[in-house]
Design a protein around this motif. Structure first.
Motif, PDB file in Angstrom:
ATOM      1  N   ARG A  69       0.834  -1.207   0.000  1.00 55.40           N
ATOM      2  CA  ARG A  69       0.000   0.000   0.000  1.00 55.40           C
ATOM      3  C   ARG A  69       0.870   1.259   0.000  1.00 55.40           C
ATOM      4  NH1 ARG A  69      -5.524  -0.979   0.793  1.00 55.40           N
ATOM      5  NH2 ARG A  69      -5.928   1.197   1.245  1.00 55.40           N
ATOM      6  N   LEU A 108      -9.683  -3.480   4.959  1.00 54.58           N
ATOM      7  CA  LEU A 108      -9.003  -2.625   3.963  1.00 54.58           C
ATOM      8  C   LEU A 108      -9.584  -1.210   3.985  1.00 54.58           C
ATOM      9  CD1 LEU A 108      -8.483  -4.884   0.809  1.00 54.58           C
ATOM     10  CD2 LEU A 108      -6.961  -4.594   2.767  1.00 54.58           C
ATOM     11  N   HIS A 109     -10.896  -1.094   3.759  1.00 55.41           N
ATOM     12  CA  HIS A 109     -11.560   0.204   3.868  1.00 55.41           C
ATOM     13  C   HIS A 109     -13.063  -0.035   3.858  1.00 55.41           C
ATOM     14  CE1 HIS A 109     -12.829   0.416  -0.399  1.00 55.41           C
ATOM     15  NE2 HIS A 109     -11.653  -0.103  -0.682  1.00 55.41           N
ATOM     16  N   ARG A 145     -17.166  -3.576  -1.146  1.00 51.88           N
ATOM     17  CA  ARG A 145     -16.633  -4.277   0.022  1.00 51.88           C
ATOM     18  C   ARG A 145     -17.543  -5.431   0.413  1.00 51.88           C
ATOM     19  NH1 ARG A 145     -12.907  -4.546  -0.616  1.00 51.88           N
ATOM     20  NH2 ARG A 145     -12.022  -4.973   1.417  1.00 51.88           N
ATOM     21  N   SER A 177     -16.956   0.670   2.495  1.00 53.01           N
ATOM     22  CA  SER A 177     -17.573   0.782   1.166  1.00 53.01           C
ATOM     23  C   SER A 177     -17.351   2.153   0.536  1.00 53.01           C
ATOM     24  CB  SER A 177     -19.071   0.506   1.276  1.00 53.01           C
ATOM     25  OG  SER A 177     -19.758   0.929   0.109  1.00 53.01           O
ATOM     26  N   THR A 178     -16.677   2.164  -0.614  1.00 52.38           N
ATOM     27  CA  THR A 178     -16.446   3.410  -1.350  1.00 52.38           C
ATOM     28  C   THR A 178     -17.769   4.070  -1.722  1.00 52.38           C
ATOM     29  OG1 THR A 178     -14.632   2.141  -2.359  1.00 52.38           O
ATOM     30  CG2 THR A 178     -15.010   4.357  -3.205  1.00 52.38           C
ATOM     31  N   ILE A 179     -18.734   3.261  -2.083  1.00 55.00           N
ATOM     32  CA  ILE A 179     -20.027   3.769  -2.563  1.00 55.00           C
ATOM     33  C   ILE A 179     -20.776   4.443  -1.421  1.00 55.00           C
ATOM     34  CG2 ILE A 179     -22.219   3.106  -3.620  1.00 55.00           C
ATOM     35  CD1 ILE A 179     -20.657   0.593  -4.692  1.00 55.00           C
ATOM     36  N   SER A 189     -16.183   5.351  -7.885  1.00 57.89           N
ATOM     37  CA  SER A 189     -16.892   4.986  -6.647  1.00 57.89           C
ATOM     38  C   SER A 189     -17.021   3.479  -6.491  1.00 57.89           C
ATOM     39  CB  SER A 189     -18.271   5.635  -6.547  1.00 57.89           C
ATOM     40  OG  SER A 189     -18.835   5.837  -7.778  1.00 57.89           O
ATOM     41  N   LEU A 190     -16.651   2.717  -7.525  1.00 60.57           N
ATOM     42  CA  LEU A 190     -16.691   1.253  -7.404  1.00 60.57           C
ATOM     43  C   LEU A 190     -15.306   0.662  -7.151  1.00 60.57           C
ATOM     44  CD1 LEU A 190     -19.141   0.421 -10.324  1.00 60.57           C
ATOM     45  CD2 LEU A 190     -19.617   0.396  -7.881  1.00 60.57           C
ATOM     46  N   GLN A 191     -14.291   1.500  -7.119  1.00 64.43           N
ATOM     47  CA  GLN A 191     -12.912   1.014  -7.021  1.00 64.43           C
ATOM     48  C   GLN A 191     -12.468   0.939  -5.550  1.00 64.43           C
ATOM     49  OE1 GLN A 191     -10.641  -0.872  -8.060  1.00 64.43           O
ATOM     50  NE2 GLN A 191     -10.060   0.177  -9.983  1.00 64.43           N
ATOM     51  N   TYR A 192     -11.361   0.244  -5.314  1.00 61.92           N
ATOM     52  CA  TYR A 192     -10.708   0.302  -4.010  1.00 61.92           C
ATOM     53  C   TYR A 192     -10.428   1.759  -3.650  1.00 61.92           C
ATOM     54  CZ  TYR A 192      -9.705  -4.751  -3.915  1.00 61.92           C
ATOM     55  OH  TYR A 192      -9.805  -6.119  -3.876  1.00 61.92           O
ATOM     56  N   SER A 193     -10.384   2.067  -2.352  1.00 61.19           N
ATOM     57  CA  SER A 193     -10.007   3.420  -1.951  1.00 61.19           C
ATOM     58  C   SER A 193      -9.133   3.357  -0.707  1.00 61.19           C
ATOM     59  CB  SER A 193     -11.240   4.303  -1.766  1.00 61.19           C
ATOM     60  OG  SER A 193     -11.992   3.899  -0.659  1.00 61.19           O
ATOM     61  N   MET A 194      -8.893   4.491  -0.075  1.00 56.26           N
ATOM     62  CA  MET A 194      -7.895   4.536   0.995  1.00 56.26           C
ATOM     63  C   MET A 194      -8.471   4.063   2.334  1.00 56.26           C
ATOM     64  SD  MET A 194      -7.655   8.689   1.030  1.00 56.26           S
ATOM     65  CE  MET A 194      -6.255   8.778   2.144  1.00 56.26           C
ATOM     66  N   SER A 195      -7.610   3.463   3.154  1.00 54.82           N
ATOM     67  CA  SER A 195      -8.061   2.906   4.434  1.00 54.82           C
ATOM     68  C   SER A 195      -8.614   3.981   5.357  1.00 54.82           C
ATOM     69  CB  SER A 195      -6.904   2.188   5.131  1.00 54.82           C
ATOM     70  OG  SER A 195      -6.495   1.074   4.382  1.00 54.82           O
ATOM     71  N   GLY A 234     -15.375  -1.670  -4.663  1.00 53.39           N
ATOM     72  CA  GLY A 234     -15.890  -0.577  -3.840  1.00 53.39           C
ATOM     73  C   GLY A 234     -17.074  -0.958  -2.982  1.00 53.39           C
ATOM     74  N   GLN A 255      -6.703  -1.409   8.058  1.00 54.65           N
ATOM     75  CA  GLN A 255      -6.243  -2.209   6.907  1.00 54.65           C
ATOM     76  C   GLN A 255      -6.476  -3.691   7.145  1.00 54.65           C
ATOM     77  OE1 GLN A 255      -2.130  -1.430   6.040  1.00 54.65           O
ATOM     78  NE2 GLN A 255      -2.503   0.647   5.289  1.00 54.65           N
TER      79      GLN A 255
END
Lengths: 394, 394
Positions: free
Chosen positions: A24, B268-269, A245, B271-273, B66-72, A243, B264
């Protein structure tokens, strides 16, 4: 009023011994837009079925109940979809065998809570998925690394370790592993399942990439061979989108109540909205269509990566030919070290992940991981040309 | 091949000693539609701003990111909204002080990971929010219960305990507590903050109900009094909706990196959405309007509950007058026990939660918790009539 302050208590010992994921941290460095990054494990956003997913949310958000608290085990309709998938794949499964998790990562933490006390021994693959190592370390587990012999688990080494230790579980990503892209053969799976039964350890079979197969035949879950011993993890991160999760754990009956307790304590339940939208999306059949698009696109990207590696990597390098997933595992020739090579690569605006951090025991400094899912084939070829220039410049 | 199986390893000791939440088990029993349940802690679904929330999701789902991985650490825009709220409330806060969690419940687990090793002593209120007790128990903490003296913390008891123990932290819900609805006075907050500084323990100030105030003046966070010692938790579950599973932790700088590591490892994080939709919703200003509707409606419901209790409860009962939140705490007269009283109440299609399970040490068997947020005033009056009939029948 004057008060004499006392020092604050320290952080926990377990967290003080953990490090943030080096991958990361590295991803942060490779985020310059001009860098072609083979470092991350990001799905390709242009392949997300944005319209279908948006429609699913819109339908679900027509009901106030999708905004309310819900059950810790997860949305029954979503669990029914997952159960049907397992059953079609030859592993009869009921919704009640499953628990929805906040990403597959959370399932690792729930299993650590349900199964591990500080000091417990577990076995992991060497190299291993990094975030799993971190989660198990925070639970105080003692992870013992089982090496590979070529592309399969080194069963001689495993049997020697089993003569000394009885692990609580063996953690494996047996299909298109992260970081190596390796897949256990049916023979390896049968042998591992038999060892689990004979020695009395559980297997955590983590398969986030299972549905990303581009060639070769599907291999049955080890749960078909040792149903009382194998706990299966899965994820929608690679087949719908990360996204949301959303992941799941298929428990064995003896640990199901313990995993529910761990889930209640972890976050009560996963987002009602995301779960409802995923259930609606899968029931609509759009998920199957989207997965077809994704696997066709990724197959072409894998081929572009494999076709270009002979030019990009120095003579004497080796790499594998994964049948699916997101990663190729390569090894530079004698005299090379992947970590300084990454610095040179970044000078040429291309990135990969050195393999060393994925090893729990003796690291292979010449190994590296290349992700092939993020870019279209032309961009992959461009990135490999840069990589070739960088490694020749060294 | 014949293999002689070995027994499977047991579940962890820590999970074997935990019990599923008795309140959640009880909620399952009170779910018959004819039951008027004052037992749960459910927000009223008809007050959710369904249109505004749906629109926010629709806007956010127009972007593949908004569907991608994002920051913790969480969505920067969402953290900026939360930081602005604290700053307006008199506690200067930056987005970088905050971490978004999968519901406020998850923050408890992250803090347990960041701060607690097995055997560590912590202090909790007696009675205490149940799911917090469970999370701390799974981390192996030894929870010592600090009693109340009337409606405020018993500081004499606390000082006696501090002469013997130095806890890692004191966990408190100081505003409209669950289960009691109690609120610390400014004097109690100052005294607790001073003790934290003098004795060197942290305070976890959990305030999911802070914004649900119907009367009385807002009270400043203890972080204004002891900024290095107080960790603040908050939640969108009561002010937007619980189904999003969005909460946050406002850390102190010394523990921030440890909480990120714990996050983490946990999932990990978030929900981005859901995070993106909440940020858009709050920035639109609809959140303030919706919170106004919610607090006006809940104020009327609290008043209906308080107005009806004298008729519903047996002579000699006592109860408090909370200025906000979701709960009234009552005490039946000498000779009564709330647990058998619940069985009689269920016979009359009404439910509450006995207070005993919320106590870590000596339980008050005559206490009970009544939630007033779920129903409109007329239905609350009907429920209280049933309760009166049930308790008279006993």
């Amino acid at each position: 009023m004057l008060i004499s302050p006392a020092p604050l208590p320290p952080r926990s010992q377990r967290v003080s011994s953990a490090k943030p994921s080096p991958v990361r941290d590295l991803l942060a460095l490779t985020r310059r837009p001009e860098v072609i990054s083979f470092a991350g494990g990001l799905p390709a956003p242009e392949l997300f079925d944005l319209d279908g997913i948006r429609e699913a949310y819109d339908v679900v958000l027509g009901q106030p109940s999708s905004l309310q608290y819900s059950m810790s085990e997860g949305d029954p309709a979503l669990r029914a979809e997952v159960a049907a998938g397992y059953t079609i794949d030859g592993l009869p499964t009921e919704a009640s065998d499953l628990l929805v998790t906040t990403g597959s990562q959370q399932a690792l933490g729930l299993l650590a809570t349900a199964l591990l006390d500080p000091g417990d021994v577990i076995f992991v693959e060497d190299p291993c998925y990094l975030a799993a190592l971190q989660t198990f370390a925070l639970a105080g587990a003692r992870a013992i690394a089982v090496p590979f012999a070529e592309d399969q688990l080194d069963f001689d080494a495993l049997e020697r370790l089993l003569a000394v230790h009885t692990p609580k579980f063996f953690y494996t990503v047996p299909t298109f592993q992260n970081p190596t892209g390796r897949t256990y053969t049916p023979e390896s799976r049968a042998r591992l399942a038999q060892l689990a039964i004979r020695h009395g350890f559980r297997i955590i079979e983590d398969e986030p990439y299972r549905q990303l197969r581009y060639s070769g035949d599907p291999v049955a879950s080890m749960a078909t061979l040792a149903p009382d011993h194998v706990i299966c993890l899965g994820s929608f991160s690679k087949v719908i989108a990360p996204g949301l999760r959303l992941g799941w754990v298929r428990t064995t009956p003896d640990i199901h109540p313990a995993v529910v307790i761990a889930k209640q304590a972890a976050d009560l339940h996963t987002s009602t909205i995301d779960q409802g939208a995923a259930a609606h999306y899968l029931a609509s059949g759009r998920g199957r269509t989207a997965l077809g698009h994704i696997t066709r696109a990724y197959a072409a990207r894998r081929d572009a990566m494999l076709d270009g590696l002979a030019e990009a990597l120095p003579d004497g390098s080796t790499w594998n030919q994964p049948d699916g997933g997101m990663f190729v595992w390569a090894r530079l020739p004698d005299g090379y070290d992947a970590t300084p090579a990454l610095t040179r690569a970044l000078d040429h605006d291309v990135a990969f992940v050195p393999g060393a951090p994925f090893f729990a025991e003796s690291a292979d400094e010449r190994s590296l991981r290349l992700s092939f899912t993020t870019y279209e084939p032309a961009r992959i070829r461009e990135g490999l040309q840069r990589l070739g220039a960088a490694l020749q410049a060294g």
